[in-house]
Design a protein around this motif. Structure first.
Motif, PDB file in Angstrom:
ATOM      1  N   TYR A  52       0.833  -1.188   0.000  1.00  0.00           N
ATOM      2  CA  TYR A  52       0.000   0.000   0.000  1.00  0.00           C
ATOM      3  C   TYR A  52       0.876   1.250   0.000  1.00  0.00           C
ATOM      4  CZ  TYR A  52      -4.306  -2.585   1.179  1.00  0.00           C
ATOM      5  OH  TYR A  52      -5.398  -3.404   1.155  1.00  0.00           O
ATOM      6  N   ASN A  53       0.400   2.281  -0.710  1.00  0.00           N
ATOM      7  CA  ASN A  53       1.069   3.571  -0.587  1.00  0.00           C
ATOM      8  C   ASN A  53       0.572   4.256   0.688  1.00  0.00           C
ATOM      9  OD1 ASN A  53      -1.444   4.848  -1.158  1.00  0.00           O
ATOM     10  ND2 ASN A  53      -1.037   4.762  -3.367  1.00  0.00           N
ATOM     11  N   LEU A  54       1.064   5.455   0.944  1.00  0.00           N
ATOM     12  CA  LEU A  54       0.741   6.138   2.202  1.00  0.00           C
ATOM     13  C   LEU A  54      -0.757   6.346   2.359  1.00  0.00           C
ATOM     14  CD1 LEU A  54       1.737   7.512   4.763  1.00  0.00           C
ATOM     15  CD2 LEU A  54       2.000   9.635   3.457  1.00  0.00           C
ATOM     16  N   LEU A  55      -1.428   6.801   1.304  1.00  0.00           N
ATOM     17  CA  LEU A  55      -2.867   7.029   1.377  1.00  0.00           C
ATOM     18  C   LEU A  55      -3.622   5.739   1.617  1.00  0.00           C
ATOM     19  CD1 LEU A  55      -5.325   8.855   1.131  1.00  0.00           C
ATOM     20  CD2 LEU A  55      -5.212   8.599  -1.361  1.00  0.00           C
ATOM     21  N   GLU A  56      -3.227   4.676   0.937  1.00  0.00           N
ATOM     22  CA  GLU A  56      -3.900   3.386   1.106  1.00  0.00           C
ATOM     23  C   GLU A  56      -3.688   2.826   2.513  1.00  0.00           C
ATOM     24  OE1 GLU A  56      -3.888   1.660  -3.474  1.00  0.00           O
ATOM     25  OE2 GLU A  56      -2.085   1.466  -2.247  1.00  0.00           O
ATOM     26  N   ARG A  57      -2.518   3.058   3.078  1.00  0.00           N
ATOM     27  CA  ARG A  57      -2.285   2.590   4.460  1.00  0.00           C
ATOM     28  C   ARG A  57      -3.197   3.312   5.438  1.00  0.00           C
ATOM     29  NH1 ARG A  57       3.289   2.643   2.970  1.00  0.00           N
ATOM     30  NH2 ARG A  57       3.655   4.578   4.143  1.00  0.00           N
ATOM     31  N   LEU A  58      -3.503   4.577   5.130  1.00  0.00           N
ATOM     32  CA  LEU A  58      -4.416   5.328   5.982  1.00  0.00           C
ATOM     33  C   LEU A  58      -5.856   4.856   5.803  1.00  0.00           C
ATOM     34  CD1 LEU A  58      -5.042   7.732   7.879  1.00  0.00           C
ATOM     35  CD2 LEU A  58      -5.195   9.175   5.839  1.00  0.00           C
ATOM     36  N   LEU A  59      -6.247   4.637   4.550  1.00  0.00           N
ATOM     37  CA  LEU A  59      -7.627   4.246   4.254  1.00  0.00           C
ATOM     38  C   LEU A  59      -7.925   2.800   4.632  1.00  0.00           C
ATOM     39  CD1 LEU A  59      -8.087   5.903   0.732  1.00  0.00           C
ATOM     40  CD2 LEU A  59      -8.984   6.730   2.920  1.00  0.00           C
ATOM     41  N   PHE A  60      -6.911   1.926   4.506  1.00  0.00           N
ATOM     42  CA  PHE A  60      -7.116   0.496   4.714  1.00  0.00           C
ATOM     43  C   PHE A  60      -6.125  -0.035   5.744  1.00  0.00           C
ATOM     44  CE2 PHE A  60      -7.373   1.296  -0.043  1.00  0.00           C
ATOM     45  CZ  PHE A  60      -8.698   1.698  -0.008  1.00  0.00           C
ATOM     46  N   PRO A  61      -6.316   0.299   7.021  1.00  0.00           N
ATOM     47  CA  PRO A  61      -5.383  -0.177   8.055  1.00  0.00           C
ATOM     48  C   PRO A  61      -5.370  -1.699   8.116  1.00  0.00           C
ATOM     49  CG  PRO A  61      -7.371   0.760   9.038  1.00  0.00           C
ATOM     50  CD  PRO A  61      -7.427   1.084   7.576  1.00  0.00           C
ATOM     51  N   PRO A  62      -4.257  -2.260   8.602  1.00  0.00           N
ATOM     52  CA  PRO A  62      -4.116  -3.722   8.604  1.00  0.00           C
ATOM     53  C   PRO A  62      -5.177  -4.426   9.448  1.00  0.00           C
ATOM     54  CG  PRO A  62      -2.340  -2.677   9.842  1.00  0.00           C
ATOM     55  CD  PRO A  62      -3.078  -1.584   9.153  1.00  0.00           C
ATOM     56  N   ALA A 113      -9.376 -10.876   1.872  1.00  0.00           N
ATOM     57  CA  ALA A 113      -9.523 -12.284   2.261  1.00  0.00           C
ATOM     58  C   ALA A 113      -9.324 -12.452   3.765  1.00  0.00           C
ATOM     59  CB  ALA A 113      -8.528 -13.144   1.490  1.00  0.00           C
ATOM     60  N   GLN A 114      -8.398 -11.709   4.338  1.00  0.00           N
ATOM     61  CA  GLN A 114      -8.192 -11.762   5.789  1.00  0.00           C
ATOM     62  C   GLN A 114      -9.428 -11.269   6.531  1.00  0.00           C
ATOM     63  OE1 GLN A 114      -4.662  -9.481   6.612  1.00  0.00           O
ATOM     64  NE2 GLN A 114      -3.278 -11.113   5.949  1.00  0.00           N
ATOM     65  N   ILE A 115     -10.035 -10.200   6.020  1.00  0.00           N
ATOM     66  CA  ILE A 115     -11.250  -9.667   6.647  1.00  0.00           C
ATOM     67  C   ILE A 115     -12.379 -10.688   6.577  1.00  0.00           C
ATOM     68  CG2 ILE A 115     -13.045  -7.896   6.412  1.00  0.00           C
ATOM     69  CD1 ILE A 115     -10.805  -6.018   5.357  1.00  0.00           C
TER      70      ILE A 115
END
Length: 283
Positions: free
Chosen positions: A4-14, A235-237
């Motif tokens: 994930y890029n920075l924005l995606e890491r913010l939008l989609f936390p682990p 898939a994890q979700i």
């Protein structure tokens, strides 16, 4: 898993899930996954490969399903594959007959099969079939499937996991009339039925997803640079919900979109047509 890029890491936390709990919960269970040959369905199947489960993988591409069966059964899961286009009456009936012959019934259904269409109304005037085929796979097929297997799920106190979209909970947007109507139809049906299903001892989970980087989004080139979830993450979700029995998953930021849809609906319904009109005039 894609980075994930920075924005995606913010939008989609682990998402953190306990594989030991998952294994314990699913041992000996029979899990049906529709749309299993690619994207989210495929990743869910592979994530369950090292668990003692009986997987039933359903999709149109038999060759891909055969490959998946060979790879997954190198681990411990047992796999049955069933090639079917769920829009086809005969193939659906054959699938249902197969499911009802299962010796131990059915425990979990991952309702994932679907199609997406991005097309303006003006370009759809002679394409009524876009709407019928979208409703066929996104609404009528899962309804028919679930109506048939509910008695099996009730007997085993099973679970239904619906892979939905955030669009079903937001104000409709242009160019997605066929897709949003069909996904919203099933989401409404499922949420209504869930109240009765829960009473019967069947758990229900709705997974509301934003854009996911699967083959489904490839025809829309504008999506290639937009933030999107990794199918492995999804898939994890999905698998986590199999032991938490969480009723719904929604991105943390969806609430802001919903509030906008409620309080600014009038503004949006005035502003968007003006933008589309100027875009059309500028061509």
């Amino acid at each position: 898993m894609q980075k994930y890029n920075l924005l995606e890491r913010l939008l989609f936390p682990p998402t953190y899930f306990n594989k030991k709990k998952l294994s314990s919960k699913l041992k000996g269970k029979t899990i049906l996954i529709t749309g299993a040959s690619s994207g989210i369905g495929e990743k869910v199947a592979y994530l369950l490969a090292d668990i003692h489960t009986n997987l039933i993988l359903v999709a149109r591409r038999e060759e891909k399903l055969s490959i998946m069966k060979s790879e997954i059964e190198k681990e411990v899961a047992k796999v049955s594959i069933f090639r079917a286009d769920l829009r086809n009456k005969e193939e659906m009936e054959e699938l249902l007959a197969f499911i009802h012959r299962l010796p131990d019934g059915l425990d979990i259904v991952v309702s994932n099969a679907g199609i997406s269409i991005n097309r303006s109304i003006n370009n759809s005037l002679d394409r009524y079939h876009d709407f019928t085929r979208t409703m066929a796979i996104n609404y009528f097929a899962p309804v028919q499937l679930l109506l048939s297997v509910i008695p099996l799920l009730e007997k085993n106190k099973g679970q239904i996991i619906s892979i939905s979209t955030v669009n079903a909970l937001l104000i409709p947007i242009p160019f997605w009339a066929a897709y949003q109507a069909s996904k919203s139809a099933f989401d409404t049906w499922f949420r209504s039925a869930a109240l009765e299903l829960n009473m019967m001892g069947i758990s229900t989970t709705s997974i509301y997803l934003p854009l996911v980087r699967t083959p489904m989004i490839l025809p829309t080139t504008a999506y290639l640079k937009m933030p999107a979830m990794c199918p492995n993450h999804v898939a994890q979700i999905v698998c986590k919900s199999m032991y938490t029995k969480r009723k719904k998953y929604r991105p943390w930021w969806l609430i802001f979109g919903q509030l906008t849809s409620i309080f600014f609906r009038g503004i949006l319904e005035t502003y968007i047509p003006n933008v589309l009109r100027k875009r059309r005039e500028g061509k």
